[in-house]
Write an enzyme that holds these catalytic residues in place. Structure first.
Site, PDB file in Angstrom:
ATOM      1  CE  LYS A 223     -17.099 -18.674 -38.661  1.00 48.26           C
ATOM      2  NZ  LYS A 223     -16.281 -19.808 -38.217  1.00 48.26           N
ATOM      3  CG  ASP A 251     -12.829 -19.304 -37.534  1.00 50.29           C
ATOM      4  OD1 ASP A 251     -11.907 -19.797 -38.197  1.00 50.29           O
ATOM      5  OD2 ASP A 251     -13.782 -19.974 -37.078  1.00 50.29           O
ATOM      6  CD  GLU A 277     -11.689 -20.614 -34.471  1.00 49.06           C
ATOM      7  OE1 GLU A 277     -11.892 -19.841 -33.500  1.00 49.06           O
ATOM      8  OE2 GLU A 277     -12.574 -21.368 -34.924  1.00 49.06           O
ATOM      9  CD  GLU A 306     -13.387 -25.076 -36.551  1.00 47.78           C
ATOM     10  OE1 GLU A 306     -13.263 -24.045 -35.878  1.00 47.78           O
ATOM     11  OE2 GLU A 306     -14.304 -25.243 -37.370  1.00 47.78           O
ATOM     12  CG  ASP A 329     -15.142 -30.873 -32.965  1.00 47.32           C
ATOM     13  OD1 ASP A 329     -15.744 -29.891 -33.437  1.00 47.32           O
ATOM     14  OD2 ASP A 329     -15.632 -32.021 -32.933  1.00 47.32           O
ATOM     15  CG  HIS A 356     -15.135 -26.113 -33.061  1.00 47.09           C
ATOM     16  ND1 HIS A 356     -15.710 -27.273 -33.544  1.00 47.09           N
ATOM     17  CD2 HIS A 356     -15.651 -25.103 -33.804  1.00 47.09           C
ATOM     18  CE1 HIS A 356     -16.521 -26.971 -34.547  1.00 47.09           C
ATOM     19  NE2 HIS A 356     -16.502 -25.666 -34.732  1.00 47.09           N
TER      20      HIS A 356
HETATM   21 MG   LIG Z   1     -13.694 -22.089 -36.414  1.00 50.78          MG
END
Ligand SMILES: [Mg+2]
Length: 449
Positions: A223, A251, A277, A306, A329, A356
């Protein structure tokens, strides 16, 4: 496909929540303090045939799960007493009936689309179980014309026509047995997040070692978005395990505007991220386009989807040449029919479907679609990966846990979506009166002062 003798006898919708915030698993730039509590608005359709049921659910991160439950009930309750034939006689028309609901439609995307998607997915689970096949197989063996009829092309024809879809589906219908055998021999490559934002660096390294060294996952994700030095430290710690050539995705969970995204990622480009992402707002096609144009020359690809509300979102990103990895997703966009549209759009634009699955039960669900894609639509390609998470997917949670072997998903053979949760897990985590929650109902309460 008509199975008139199956009748829907009852439905149940349960509010299931897990206090994942206790461990910071699931934390990111946006979702922190408190961190997410992975949750499911869980629908079960029962029938007149013993042990024949259908399960679908929506993933949320805690608060609001009850709202989704009520929305699912609004769509599902009228089915009680109906024959399954109301769906199987024309699943595409049934999907349109839900999507075009004359009143609920006003609520547009988000909860509304999640809710009817849970019903659509539960019905596909039921139909697959009736035919005693996993969902991927039911779809992969379906004639191209039937698959085309599942999709609503009204808003897609400028990029994808029914004729395009038919041609894409026919390509791999020939030699189907060979394609099935090939995907069973080597399932979709898996990857996981080791660098959740709330974790200590030693924990990031421990999780990376487990994923890379033991599970042989071909990619790891971190992240980003909080501050550059913290992001750099997390990425460097992962690089120390996977080496400079290992695949490292990052992400931002929509944290930035376009200029921030470009500046932040340029500052991290020396760490060779494979993709960024959700760099910005999921509906902002022009921002995605700007970011793609700025970062692709640095070798950084753009991933997202997502939070896309449906196939139209993917259509616009792909038409704008603003998306490289198509992150579908399974529980957000309106169910299997709309997911098929998204998979076909990815194939039309020659982009890999990289699902995702960061959420409870999502790995179980989306593996069905990505396996179908690899067999029947997009084929197996080097840049295709499917997300996997290493918590809430074991035998305590899921009746048929996802299996990972040599860094790849194993192709499930259980009939249906293979995403039912265990009765003991459901009972313990039902909110607010299950054992896990009874004494901690103030776990998250919004306060303004
Ligand atoms: Mg994500």
């Amino acid at each position: 496909m008509a199975k008139q003798k199956v009748r829907i006898s009852s439905i149940s919708v349960r509010d299931i929540r897990v206090p994942t915030s206790d461990s910071s698993s699931g934390s990111d730039a946006f979702h922190k303090n408190p961190d997410p509590d992975y949750s499911a608005a869980y629908l079960e359709i029962s029938t007149n045939i013993p042990n024949l049921n259908g399960v679908g659910f929506v993933f949320t991160i805690g608060n609001g799960n009850d709202l989704v439950c009520r929305a699912i009930e609004a769509y599902a309750q009228p089915l009680v007493g109906c024959s399954l034939g109301v769906f199987t006689s024309n699943p595409g028309a049934f999907w349109k009936k839900l999507n075009d609901h004359p009143q609920l439609r006003w609520l547009r995307d988000g909860i509304n689309r999640m809710a009817f998607g849970a019903l659509i997915n539960a019905l596909w689970d039921l139909v697959s179980k009736y035919h005693n096949k996993p969902l991927w197989q039911l779809l992969a063996e379906m004639p191209s014309e039937e698959l085309v009829n599942l999709v609503d092309f009204r808003y897609l024809r400028d990029a994808l026509t029914p004729e395009d879809a038919f041609a894409l589906l026919e390509r791999r219908f020939q030699g189907l047995d060979h394609h099935v055998a090939s995907v069973i021999a080597a399932g979709p490559p898996a990857y996981c997040t080791a660098g959740w934002s709330g974790l200590e660096l030693d924990d990031v390294e421990r999780r990376t070692r487990h994923a890379h060294d033991e599970l042989k996952l071909p990619a790891i994700k971190a992240k980003v978005g909080l501050d550059i030095e913290a992001d750099r430290a997390r990425m460097e710690r992962i690089r120390s395990v996977i080496g400079e050539n290992g695949k490292l995705g990052v992400d931002a969970n929509q944290w930035w505007g376009a200029p921030d995204a470009i500046a932040h990622m340029e500052a991290l480009a020396d760490l060779n991220p494979w993709f960024i992402e959700e760099p910005t707002h999921p509906d902002d096609v022009f921002a995605y386009q700007d970011i793609a144009r700025a970062l692709r020359p640095r070798g950084i690809l753009i991933a997202g989807g997502e939070h896309a509300s449906g196939a139209v979102s993917f259509k616009n990103l792909l038409r704008a040449d603003a998306l490289d990895l198509v992150q579908i997703d399974v529980a957000r966009v309106g169910g299997v029919n709309e997911l098929l549209a998204e998979i076909l759009l990815a194939a039309k634009f020659d982009k890999p479907v990289c699902p995702h699955a960061g959420g409870i039960g999502l790995c179980n669900g989306v593996q069905q679609l990505t396996i179908f894609d690899q067999i029947r639509v997009g084929g197996q390609r080097d840049d295709q990966i499917c997300e996997w998470i290493d918590f809430l997917h074991d035998g305590d949670t899921m009746l048929t846990p996802v299996e990972i072997k040599d860094g790849r998903y194993c192709v499930p053979q259980v009939p249906g979506f293979s995403w039912e949760m265990t009765p003991s897990f459901l009972d313990a985590h039902e909110f607010p009166n299950g054992d896990v929650w009874r004494d901690r109902q103030e776990h998250f309460a919004l306060r303004y002062a």
